[in-house]
Enzyme design. Structure first.
Site, PDB file in Angstrom:
ATOM      1  N   HIS A   1      -3.145   5.982   6.833  1.00  9.25           N
ATOM      2  CA  HIS A   1      -2.301   6.584   5.790  1.00  9.25           C
ATOM      3  C   HIS A   1      -0.817   6.444   6.082  1.00  9.25           C
ATOM      4  O   HIS A   1      -0.001   7.096   5.420  1.00  9.25           O
ATOM      5  CB  HIS A   1      -2.686   8.045   5.540  1.00  9.25           C
ATOM      6  CG  HIS A   1      -4.096   8.211   5.076  1.00  9.25           C
ATOM      7  ND1 HIS A   1      -4.545   7.736   3.863  1.00  9.25           N
ATOM      8  CD2 HIS A   1      -5.174   8.770   5.685  1.00  9.25           C
ATOM      9  CE1 HIS A   1      -5.818   8.008   3.732  1.00  9.25           C
ATOM     10  NE2 HIS A   1      -6.237   8.630   4.828  1.00  9.25           N
TER      11      HIS A   1
ATOM     12  N   ASP B   1      -1.268   0.621   7.005  1.00  5.99           N
ATOM     13  CA  ASP B   1      -2.348   0.268   6.082  1.00  5.99           C
ATOM     14  C   ASP B   1      -2.156  -1.152   5.550  1.00  5.99           C
ATOM     15  O   ASP B   1      -3.099  -1.948   5.495  1.00  5.99           O
ATOM     16  CB  ASP B   1      -2.392   1.243   4.905  1.00  5.99           C
ATOM     17  CG  ASP B   1      -3.075   2.563   5.261  1.00  5.99           C
ATOM     18  OD1 ASP B   1      -3.613   2.683   6.379  1.00  5.99           O
ATOM     19  OD2 ASP B   1      -3.068   3.478   4.411  1.00  5.99           O
TER      20      ASP B   1
ATOM     21  N   ASP C   1      -2.722   1.511  -6.592  1.00 10.92           N
ATOM     22  CA  ASP C   1      -1.315   1.331  -6.211  1.00 10.92           C
ATOM     23  C   ASP C   1      -0.468   0.890  -7.389  1.00 10.92           C
ATOM     24  O   ASP C   1       0.622   1.427  -7.618  1.00 10.92           O
ATOM     25  CB  ASP C   1      -1.214   0.306  -5.071  1.00 10.92           C
ATOM     26  CG  ASP C   1      -1.750   0.848  -3.766  1.00 10.92           C
ATOM     27  OD1 ASP C   1      -0.992   1.530  -3.052  1.00 10.92           O
ATOM     28  OD2 ASP C   1      -2.927   0.620  -3.479  1.00 10.92           O
TER      29      ASP C   1
ATOM     30  N   ASP D   1       0.860  -1.181   0.000  1.00 11.16           N
ATOM     31  CA  ASP D   1       0.000   0.000   0.000  1.00 11.16           C
ATOM     32  C   ASP D   1       0.899   1.235   0.000  1.00 11.16           C
ATOM     33  O   ASP D   1       1.385   1.665   1.049  1.00 11.16           O
ATOM     34  CB  ASP D   1      -0.931   0.005   1.215  1.00 11.16           C
ATOM     35  CG  ASP D   1      -2.026   1.046   1.089  1.00 11.16           C
ATOM     36  OD1 ASP D   1      -3.019   0.771   0.400  1.00 11.16           O
ATOM     37  OD2 ASP D   1      -1.878   2.134   1.673  1.00 11.16           O
TER      38      ASP D   1
ATOM     39  N   GLU E   1       2.334   5.069  -0.248  1.00  9.80           N
ATOM     40  CA  GLU E   1       1.964   6.451   0.023  1.00  9.80           C
ATOM     41  C   GLU E   1       2.675   7.305  -1.025  1.00  9.80           C
ATOM     42  O   GLU E   1       3.809   7.016  -1.405  1.00  9.80           O
ATOM     43  CB  GLU E   1       2.372   6.875   1.435  1.00  9.80           C
ATOM     44  CG  GLU E   1       1.638   6.145   2.544  1.00  9.80           C
ATOM     45  CD  GLU E   1       0.130   6.282   2.462  1.00  9.80           C
ATOM     46  OE1 GLU E   1      -0.366   7.388   2.151  1.00  9.80           O
ATOM     47  OE2 GLU E   1      -0.577   5.275   2.680  1.00  9.80           O
TER      48      GLU E   1
END
Length: 279
Positions: A223, A228, A164, A64, A66
């Site tokens: 986040h 996550d 993603d 995941d 960022e």
């Protein structure tokens, strides 16, 4: 006459409250009913454990990302990956076996917006000290090789949605002028898997809602890419326990996002290799 009116009002109020309660609990009940129904399916799967252990993925790599962002995310803004986490889920033990996390220095927009810092908790100082994406990707690949993924053990990638891989990784590879890595060309979109397995609408497949419907709460900082990923892995574990065979359902082909049919053969991802630089 007054008593009858009060009784009627009481009954009406009770009916109203009951209707509200049913609406609030319907989503949870639907998931619980599906889980109970699949309890018996799970027993059959356990009886075939030896067969399944040979045919199913040994590991699932939950990712995941960022990425850089601005409030409102204007259309022309280039999102660059700033955190690359991987959570390694052992499908035999149904436990998180290992994790990887590194931050990434962006090149197009090296200064993080206040909105991005507040959302992700990633500071400018952390980013300034980080490696650029090609080096971090090389570190990820080395980490995966050390765990013999794609050689001794079969594995696949898993994400919370399509973005993603189809957006963030795709854009980042173009920014870094490298080809898209082959090991990430196919993945499990757990939102699709969850919706199909528990028969719930798309608006009930956000991370926090999926956790809630399964009787869990978010653990960590929302986040944070690593947190996550860990919570997504918890959902995957629960789905496997409930008898769901998580399968690859999306892929990148010629730079485009495509759906993978549920009838497609179950194939693991290839041994990870560093992609070549673009001409």
């Amino acid at each position: 006459m007054t008593n009858g009116y009060i009784n009627r009002m009481t009954r009406d109020e009770l009916r109203s409250k009951l209707a509200e309660f049913k609406l609030e609990t319907r989503g949870v009940k639907d998931v619980l009913k599906k889980r109970l129904k699949n309890y018996y399916k799970k027993q059959k799967l356990m009886q075939k454990e030896a067969l399944n252990s040979d045919s199913y993925y040994d590991y699932i790599c939950v990712v995941d990302f960022e990425a850089t962002c601005e409030e409102g995310n204007p259309p022309e803004f280039v999102h660059e990956i700033i955190e690359f986490p991987v959570v390694l889920l052992n499908t035999h033990t149904l436990e998180i076996e290992d994790t990887f996390q590194q931050y990434v220095k962006p090149e197009v927009n090296p200064k993080l917006s206040n909105f991005c810092i507040g959302l992700t908790g990633i500071t400018q100082d952390v980013i300034d000290k980080a490696d650029t994406f090609p080096q971090v990707l090389q570190n990820v690949i080395e980490w995966m090789r050390q765990r013999e993924l794609g050689t001794k053990y079969s594995y696949c990638m898993l994400t919370d949605g399509s973005w993603d891989m189809s957006k963030f990784l795709n854009i980042q590879c173009r920014v870094s002028r490298i080809k898209y890595p082959s090991f990430a060309k196919k993945w499990i979109n757990i939102r699709k898997s969850y919706g199909n397995f528990y028969k719930v609408p798309r608006n009930q497949t956000k991370l926090t809602i999926m956790l809630e419907k399964l009787g869990m709460t978010y653990d960590g900082r929302p986040h944070s890419g690593l947190d996550d990923s860990k919570n997504i892995a918890r959902i995957a574990i629960r789905m496997l326990q409930d008898g769901c065979e998580l399968r690859v359902n999306e892929k990148m082909h010629a730079g485009q996002l495509m759906t993978v049919s549920s009838s497609a053969p179950l194939e693991g991802a290839p041994a990870p290799q560093m992609p070549r630089y673009r001409n």
